[in-house]
Every structure is written in C-alpha cells, then in structure tokens.
Motif scaffolding. Structure first.
Motif, PDB file in Angstrom:
ATOM      1  N   ALA A 136      70.924   1.912  29.315  1.00  0.00           N
ATOM      2  CA  ALA A 136      72.206   0.565  29.505  1.00  0.00           C
ATOM      3  C   ALA A 136      72.122   1.105  31.225  1.00  0.00           C
ATOM      4  O   ALA A 136      73.095   0.402  31.009  1.00  0.00           O
ATOM      5  N   GLU A 137      72.555   2.055  31.626  1.00  0.00           N
ATOM      6  CA  GLU A 137      73.172   2.886  33.049  1.00  0.00           C
ATOM      7  C   GLU A 137      71.863   1.699  34.054  1.00  0.00           C
ATOM      8  O   GLU A 137      72.012   1.778  35.226  1.00  0.00           O
ATOM      9  N   VAL A 138      70.571   2.289  33.655  1.00  0.00           N
ATOM     10  CA  VAL A 138      69.610   1.562  34.360  1.00  0.00           C
ATOM     11  C   VAL A 138      69.446   0.170  34.685  1.00  0.00           C
ATOM     12  O   VAL A 138      69.049  -0.656  35.747  1.00  0.00           O
ATOM     13  N   MET A 139      69.791  -0.603  33.545  1.00  0.00           N
ATOM     14  CA  MET A 139      69.908  -2.070  33.182  1.00  0.00           C
ATOM     15  C   MET A 139      70.937  -2.929  34.175  1.00  0.00           C
ATOM     16  O   MET A 139      70.724  -3.411  34.637  1.00  0.00           O
ATOM     17  N   LYS A 140      71.899  -2.149  34.461  1.00  0.00           N
ATOM     18  CA  LYS A 140      73.050  -2.719  35.694  1.00  0.00           C
ATOM     19  C   LYS A 140      72.230  -2.376  37.094  1.00  0.00           C
ATOM     20  O   LYS A 140      73.128  -3.584  37.481  1.00  0.00           O
ATOM     21  N   TYR A 141      71.571  -2.267  37.137  1.00  0.00           N
ATOM     22  CA  TYR A 141      70.830  -1.805  38.545  1.00  0.00           C
ATOM     23  C   TYR A 141      69.663  -2.908  38.331  1.00  0.00           C
ATOM     24  O   TYR A 141      68.771  -2.667  39.601  1.00  0.00           O
ATOM     25  N   LEU A 142      69.635  -3.166  37.420  1.00  0.00           N
ATOM     26  CA  LEU A 142      68.084  -4.192  37.192  1.00  0.00           C
ATOM     27  C   LEU A 142      68.284  -5.523  36.644  1.00  0.00           C
ATOM     28  O   LEU A 142      67.670  -5.622  35.813  1.00  0.00           O
TER      29      LEU A 142
END
Length: 428
Positions: free
Chosen positions: A90-96
């Motif tokens: 979820a945290e990585v997808m904020k930037y992708l």
C-alpha cells in the motif's frame, strides 16, 4: 466423714490440669508472632505478580539480545508476513499510480495510451498492484526479510523502554497509545527488486518511512507510570518478596507448615498473573481497530509476553516443588507413609542387589553416616542452579527438581544401615 486423702488428690489433679492447660495455651507474644507471620506470607503472595512483571520489564528493557530473541521469531510468522506485505504494498503504490507509467512511453504513443487507460485504468491499477504485491511478498518470504527484521529490532531494542517512558525517535516511535516500527529498510529492498524486474519508475520513489504497528492500546498512557516504577524495582522487588516470605516462615510457630503455605500462595499469585495475561490478551485483541490484523497483533502480543509467561511457569513450578518437599519432610501421617514406602522400595532393591553379589562396603557406611549432609548439599546445589541460571523456565525448574530427586534416590539406594545383613533390608 469426708476422706481428706481423696480431697487432696482431687485438688492435686485440678492443679495439674490447670497447669497443663496453661502450658498448652499459646502465649500472647506467640499469637502476635503468628499474626505477623500470616501478614508477611500474604504480602509475599500479593507481591509475587508484581515481582514477576518487574523482573520481566527490567530484562526486556536492559537486555538487547533478549529483546531480539523475543522479536526475531516473528519474522517467520505467516500473519506478520502477510500484514507487512500488505502494508508495504500500500505504501509503495502511493508512489506508483498508473499515470506514472506514461513516462516510460514514447510521446507519439501517449494519446493512444491515454485513450486505453480511460477504459482499462482500474484493470491496469489492479494488475500493477498485484505485481508489486508479488514482489513484496518474495522479499518478505526471503532470508533478507529475517535479516532486516532482526537488524531493525536490534537497533530499536529500546521499544519497551520507549513504551514505558513515552520518548520517541529511532526505529521505534511511541505516539499516544501506539507503538510503531519503521520499515524503511524493507521498502528500500522492495524498490531495488522492482527496478530489477523492469519497473524502472520505482527508482524514483523517494525514501519512504512507513510505520508498522507493534502495539496499540488506550491503556498504554495509563500503565506507563506503573511500568516505569516496576522497571526501577526490577531487581529489588523480587528479592524483597523472597525476604518477606522467608520472614513470615521464620516468625511462624509451625515453620514447616508455614513454608508449605507460603510456597503454595506464591505459586498461586504467579498463576493468577498467568490467568490475567490470558484475559488481558483477549481484551486487547477485542479492542483493536478494524484495520489491524488480528493474527499479527496476537503474534506480537504473544512474543512480547513470552518470557513473562515463562517466568510465571517457573515460579509456579518452584512453589509447588518447595511445598511438596516441605510436606514430605514433615511429621504428618501421609508424609510419613510416603517416606516409609520410599525407604522400603529402595531397601528391597538393595536386598535384590546384595543377593546378586553386590556389596556396598565402606561406601554404604559412609553414605549412611553423612546421608543428611549429602542430601542438604544436593538441595543447596539445586538452589544455586536456579539462582545463577539467567532466565530459568518451568522446564528448568522441573528438571532441576527431577535431578535432585534422582540424587536423593541414589543416596537412599547406597544407604547401608547398621545391622542390615547382605541380602536383608533393615526395616525403614
């Protein structure tokens, strides 16, 4: 005419009966001593749970290796791995977001891709999320995650201390009623893996500090002061509890019975703490927010109180063994029966061995002469093992008691009583 001789004898009998009753009546000072003995024994039982918690708090705060040993097994827990995977994804997808993929497409093809995204945007987002989730899962399932987990926890072994003091900073943060662990090192590894798998845009993800909740409870602020006091009393409170229990036994008129009672009450106090942990665990899990994984929260709770439960079992086992030993060496009818059966059993073994040609000789006479001293030496050795064992568990206490029992059995087997002829055991 009344017989003066009979009257004199009656008076003499009355005088002797009164004197006997006076001797049997406990003096006032004995009653006061007994009252203080009861008070001290009860106080020791009340202080036992606090002493166990204080010792656990001191050990978890002051011993880095012990804290790491507590938290390291969580890296293998499926619930922890699943919760960490979801949190990092979820945290990585904020930037992708899908729009960032346009940067990888030639300008001439972007209009066509924009049109396609209008119809397939959600599908592509789900596909990208699944791809990232799969890569994160591979990192979490690898040995790299265990290494990162141990490193982060070793650097942040002051988590319990910050839980007690409320101070933040470092890899562990305490904010209000929540203790969180920073997973930035793990996200760095995920970014590297995504780039290696062809998702070059992941290299532009900035340094991300995301928090993984270790403990969350509204009781943390309320318990902080009490735990700080227990942390300060971590060494002296258990010592004081033992001294209070010993004082109660020494003041008692029947010391052996007092020792049995004190040992059982101390064991009962520790058992109540164990029951409280079980109730507290259920209460804690029931009051977690909806978004927190129940399985992961249960795993963290069980890990943090693992050594506390171990100490509870050790104290219960030690109390029961001390009470049993004190009872068996007493003058009670059942205790005497057990001792007679014990002696008779080993006497029969000696008889069988003597008929087979085994002679104890000087060894048997030496053991008989110094049997009491040898037995108390074994008791002292067992006590020293428990005192100098860093963190005795319930099994350590059990096997120490078992070894002591085995030593006493050997002494009984080698005890050759005077007048005992070869092949004939003396009456116990």
């Amino acid at each position: 005419m009344a017989d003066p001789t009979g009257s004199t004898e009656v008076e003499e009998l009355r005088r002797r009966l009164a004197l006997l009753e006076e001797r049997q009546a406990p003096p006032r000072r004995h009653r006061v001593r007994s009252a203080f003995a009861v008070l001290l024994v009860l106080l020791a039982a009340v202080l036992t749970p606090l002493s166990v918690v204080a010792a656990w708090t001191r050990a978890e705060v002051g011993d880095t290796d012990r804290y790491v040993a507590t938290m390291a097994p969580l890296a293998e827990d499926p619930a922890i791995r699943a919760a960490v995977t979801d949190r990092v994804t979820a945290e990585v997808m904020k930037y992708l977001p899908v729009d960032t993929l346009l940067e990888q497409v030639a300008p001439a093809d972007r209009p066509l891709l924009d049109k396609a995204l209008g119809a397939l945007g959600s599908t592509l987002t789900n596909g990208l999320t699944g791809f990232v989730h799969g890569q994160v899962e591979k990192v979490v399932d690898s040995d790299a995650f265990a290494t990162v987990w141990v490193t982060v926890n070793r650097n942040a072994h002051a988590a319990v201390d910050r839980l007690l003091t409320g101070e933040g900073g470092g890899a562990v943060e305490v904010q209000g009623d929540t203790v969180t662990l920073d997973l930035a090192p793990l996200i760095d590894q995920v970014k590297s893996r995504l780039v290696a798998q062809g998702l070059g845009v992941a290299s532009k993800i900035p340094e991300v500090h995301t928090d993984y909740v270790l403990v969350q409870s509204d009781a943390i602020p309320k318990a902080r002061t009490a735990f700080r006091l227990l942390d300060l009393a971590g060494f002296w409170l258990p010592v004081l509890t033992v001294l209070i229990a010993a004082g109660g036994v020494l003041l008692a008129g029947r010391r052996r019975r007092a020792l049995v009672t004190a040992a059982l009450l101390v064991a009962g106090g520790a058992a109540l703490l164990g029951l409280g942990l079980a109730v507290g665990r259920a209460f804690y899990l029931d009051r977690l927010p909806a978004g927190v994984s129940q399985g992961a929260a249960a795993a963290v709770f069980d890990a943090l109180v693992h050594y506390l439960r171990t100490t509870v079992r050790a104290v219960v086992a030690l109390g029961v063994l001390v009470a049993l030993g004190a009872w068996l060496t007493g003058a009670g009818r059942w205790a005497g029966t057990v001792r007679r059966l014990w002696a008779a059993g080993f006497g029969a073994v000696r008889t069988t061995a003597a008929r087979a040609g085994l002679r104890l000789g000087p060894v048997g006479r030496f053991v008989h002469r110094y049997k009491a001293w040898l037995g108390w030496t074994g008791v002292a050795a067992a006590a020293l093992v428990l005192v100098f064992w860093s963190y005795p568990t319930g099994m350590v206490v059990f096997w120490t008691g078992f070894a002591l029992l085995g030593g006493l059995a050997v002494l009984e087997l080698l005890d050759e009583r005077p007048g005992e002829r070869p092949g004939e055991a003396a009456a116990p």
